[in-house]
Design an enzyme around this catalytic site. Structure first.
Site, short mmCIF file in Angstrom:
data_model
loop_
_atom_site.label_atom_id
_atom_site.label_comp_id
_atom_site.label_asym_id
_atom_site.label_seq_id
_atom_site.Cartn_x
_atom_site.Cartn_y
_atom_site.Cartn_z
N VAL A 90 14.53 -66.18 12.88
CA VAL A 90 15.16 -64.87 13.10
C VAL A 90 14.51 -63.86 12.16
O VAL A 90 14.38 -64.11 10.95
CB VAL A 90 16.68 -64.93 12.88
CG1 VAL A 90 17.30 -63.55 13.08
CG2 VAL A 90 17.31 -65.94 13.83
N GLY B 108 16.24 -65.80 8.77
CA GLY B 108 16.91 -67.05 9.09
C GLY B 108 16.01 -67.98 9.84
O GLY B 108 14.97 -67.57 10.39
N LYS C 100 15.04 -63.05 17.61
CA LYS C 100 14.87 -64.49 17.52
C LYS C 100 13.59 -64.86 18.26
O LYS C 100 13.43 -64.54 19.44
CB LYS C 100 16.06 -65.24 18.13
CG LYS C 100 15.88 -66.76 18.08
CD LYS C 100 17.12 -67.50 18.57
CE LYS C 100 16.91 -69.01 18.52
NZ LYS C 100 18.11 -69.76 18.94
N ASP D 253 28.08 -76.21 23.41
CA ASP D 253 27.86 -76.76 22.07
C ASP D 253 28.84 -76.14 21.08
O ASP D 253 28.47 -75.34 20.22
CB ASP D 253 26.42 -76.50 21.64
CG ASP D 253 26.11 -77.10 20.26
OD1 ASP D 253 26.82 -78.03 19.85
OD2 ASP D 253 25.16 -76.62 19.62
N GLY E 253 16.07 -71.82 12.29
CA GLY E 253 16.83 -72.88 12.93
C GLY E 253 15.90 -73.89 13.57
O GLY E 253 14.67 -73.81 13.43
N GLY E 254 16.48 -74.84 14.28
CA GLY E 254 15.68 -75.88 14.89
C GLY E 254 14.77 -75.37 15.99
O GLY E 254 13.66 -75.89 16.18
N GLU E 255 15.23 -74.34 16.72
CA GLU E 255 14.45 -73.85 17.86
C GLU E 255 13.59 -72.65 17.52
O GLU E 255 12.59 -72.40 18.19
CB GLU E 255 15.38 -73.47 19.01
CG GLU E 255 15.96 -74.64 19.76
CD GLU E 255 16.63 -74.19 21.04
OE1 GLU E 255 16.43 -74.84 22.08
OE2 GLU E 255 17.35 -73.16 21.00
N GLY E 256 13.98 -71.88 16.50
CA GLY E 256 13.22 -70.68 16.22
C GLY E 256 13.62 -70.03 14.92
O GLY E 256 14.50 -70.52 14.19
#
Length: 663
Positions: A31, A24, A44, A146, A26-29
């Site tokens: 997986v 996976g 992560k 969030d 995402g914006g920050e990191g």
């Protein structure tokens, strides 16, 4: 296989950690799996080095981990360091499998793909479990912050899992680690005008986003603040939230709002739940703890789940038992939207075997004929005194007849000769009639007996007529014949609908290109549209108006959506055309199961009434047959006695008077 930028990873105990394939991003990191055999956890790894504050936040979360948090969330279990004893660059978390984002549960199009067996009970249970997850987070002093549809996953059993937990707000002693991100359409009104999200959040703020998600689940993806605005300007969701314009609320009309087309109202849920939505989305919720808590929602949703009932027409429809009719049937019939997939067949019965049950119930046949005329009775004997009086009475009756006849002959002779009553002596012709009248007036014991027997005859005749009517009504086969005729008609309706369904299935082969293209467009969700004008807020507005895929895109449908101008509509139409150009027809492809299920959904509501009438009619037919047979056995001795009594009374009366042959 994608590789992590960090090649020397160690956990908090200094044990080396090897990463497997990336699963996976995402914006920050990203997986990754943890090699070689760790199937229960994932890692992560952040794209950029973390600040000291972010590293400390992760340490606090790892130290606060417990079984309850792990049950509901992908909670940080351990830290990962870049080098032994080096800076924190990621963390280990539970691996969550067989889940889908929550928007694939509440959106009908997504739900039919990812959760084909889900009904409204499933949605209620998901909402209840979501409330339980928030309750646990708040219980240990954390704030989600969030809240949005992207960080909540749902399993096939309606269990809820929270992800991206490292963005939660964490409180440690006198230090607050803020949640620095947020999504406008889930942000409470008091925070809508904030320039950034680096602020102190409270559970009451979370409770607003929780209420939004619960509303989306219970109301099929309709956002509570996305509706029809009666003003001239635009009303995007974030503005509607800031101005408390709850489109489904009691004061919606006063605020110029109305629910979008093809949407159900708060009436589909109990009044207590409707009140929680009013409390969550109006000004009353702004004060601290003003909104319903996760525990409040759990209690009422748990009670609602226990009060759900199945629709008698469509087995996949469940709804609040306090309603008089299924709201999903009404919504599907009025909108043409398939909310829930049905079973694999349009009917639950085998008509052939059910009809054999009908034929096995033998008709009772016409009611046995019972009549007083069938009984031959002798008159009851007279006492000697009455017999003598009767004989004298008969002589008197004969004399009366003779005297009346003689008087009539004399009067006729006078008129024939033309004399009339011209002489006083002519009155002598009336003397026989006078004597006859005198004989009629004179009392006789035979008249008392005749009166008694006549009264007995009339009573017996009245009783017979009542019993005869009851006999024909309750022991006759008219009700059985009528029910059998109704069953035959229901069978004919059933067979007609079944044949129409078979014809429709056969016709699918002639429209395979159109169906394949529609199926293809339904797989192109608006989330994939690259238009820069299509913000996340506008995507949510589209979903609230039932536009989820390229197949739903229609310029006329979108013209009434707040914030959608000609340029944006043009972008969406162009995107649909692009998807159409990508479609490739497969002539060898079999009819998709979803197309068959769509036909099942169309024909099930039509065939179910006939099916239900057949099933209940069989029971009724048997009950009617048994009732008739029991009534015949119970009433026949009484009816026969009444008939004999009338025949005897007739015979008794005929001994003293002329009564004729009929009763």
């Amino acid at each position: 296989m994608s590789q992590s930028p960090y090649h020397h990873l160690f956990d908090s105990r200094g044990t080396p950690v090897s990463l497997g394939k990336k699963v996976g991003s995402g914006g920050e990191g990203d997986v990754y799996e943890i090699a070689p055999h760790r199937k229960d956890v994932l890692a992560k790894i952040y794209h950029k080095p973390l600040s000291a504050e972010r590293q400390e936040k992760l340490r606090v979360m790892v130290s606060g981990c417990n079984d309850e948090l792990k049950e509901f969330a992908a909670w940080p279990l351990d830290m990962l360091h870049n080098g032994k004893g080096g800076p924190v660059c990621g963390f280990v978390m539970p691996r969550i499998t067989d889940c889908e984002p929550i928007h694939r549960v509440y959106g009908p199009s997504h739900r039919k793909e990812s959760f084909p067996n889900a009904d409204w009970r499933f949605l209620v249970r998901t909402a209840k479990n979501l409330a339980a997850a928030f309750y646990i987070i708040h219980k240990y002093g954390y704030v989600v912050g969030d809240v949005n549809e992207g960080n909540i996953l749902v399993t096939k059993k309606a269990c809820v899992r929270l992800i991206d937990c490292d963005s939660f707000q964490v409180q440690a002693k006198d230090k607050t680690y803020f949640c620095e991100v947020g999504v406008a359409q889930f942000t409470p009104p008091e925070l809508q005008k904030s320039k950034d999200f680096k602020m102190l959040r409270t559970p009451n703020h979370d409770n607003f986003g929780l209420a939004i998600l619960i509303f989306l689940l219970l109301f099929m993806g309709r956002h509570p603040f996305s509706g029809v605005y009666k003003g001239d300007d635009d009303m995007p969701i974030e503005r509607a939230i800031a101005e408390h314009r709850f489109a489904f609320g009691r004061s919606a009309a006063l605020k110029g709002m109305a629910p979008p087309p093809n949407a159900v109202g708060l009436s589909v849920v109990p009044g207590e739940i409707a009140s929680l939505f009013e409390q969550a989305f109006t000004e009353a919720g702004i004060p601290s703890w003003g909104r319903p808590s996760a525990n409040d929602w759990w209690n009422l949703l748990d009670a609602l789940e226990k009060r759900l009932r199945k629709c008698p027409t469509e087995s996949m429809h469940t709804y609040y038992a306090g309603l008089s009719a299924c709201p999903w049937c009404n919504l599907e019939n009025s909108s043409g939207i398939l909310l829930f997939l049905s079973a694999d067949t349009i009917s639950r019965i085998d008509l052939g075997s059910e009809w054999q049950k009908v034929l096995a119930i033998k008709a009772p046949g016409p009611v046995p004929e019972i009549s007083p005329q069938k009984y031959r009775c002798l008159p009851a004997p007279f006492s000697p005194e009455v017999a003598r009086a009767v004989r004298l009475g008969k002589i008197r009756q004969a004399a009366q007849i003779l005297l009346l006849a003689a008087s009539a002959i004399l009067v006729l002779a006078l008129f024939t000769l033309g004399q009339g009553f011209s002489h006083p002596a002519d009155v002598i012709s009336l003397v026989p009639a006078g004597i006859a009248g005198l004989l009629f007036i004179l009392p006789g014991r035979d008249r008392v007996e005749r009166k008694r027997r006549k009264k007995a005859f009339e009573d017996a005749r009245y009783s017979w007529r009542l019993w005869e009517k009851k006999w024909k009504a309750e022991a006759g086969d008219a009700e059985f014949i009528a029910r059998f005729a109704a069953l035959t008609h229901a069978r004919q309706r059933y067979e007609t609908i079944e044949q129409n369904y078979k014809n429709a299935v056969a016709a699918l082969g002639h429209t395979s290109r159109e169906r394949q293209q529609k199926k293809f467009l339904e797989s192109c969700h608006i989330d994939a549209c690259p238009s820069s004008r299509l913000t996340e807020n506008r995507r949510a507005a589209l979903r609230s108006f039932g536009i989820e895929t390229a197949a739903d895109i229609d310029p006329h449908r979108m013209m009434g959506i707040p914030g959608f101008d000609a340029a944006l509509i043009s972008d969406l139409v162009s995107w649909r055309k692009q998807q159409e150009s990508r479609f490739v027809f497969d002539a060898d492809l079999r009819v998709p199961a979803t197309d068959i299920q769509s036909l099942i959904h169309t024909f099930q509501p039509k065939i179910r009434p006939a099916e239900r009438e057949i099933l209940t009619g069989i029971e009724q037919l048997f009950t009617i047959q048994q009732k008739i047979l029991k009534n015949r056995a119970r009433f026949q001795p009484v009816i026969e006695k009444s008939a004999r009594d009338l025949a005897q009374a007739h015979a008794n009366l005929s001994a003293v008077s002329l009564v004729g042959k009929w009763f």
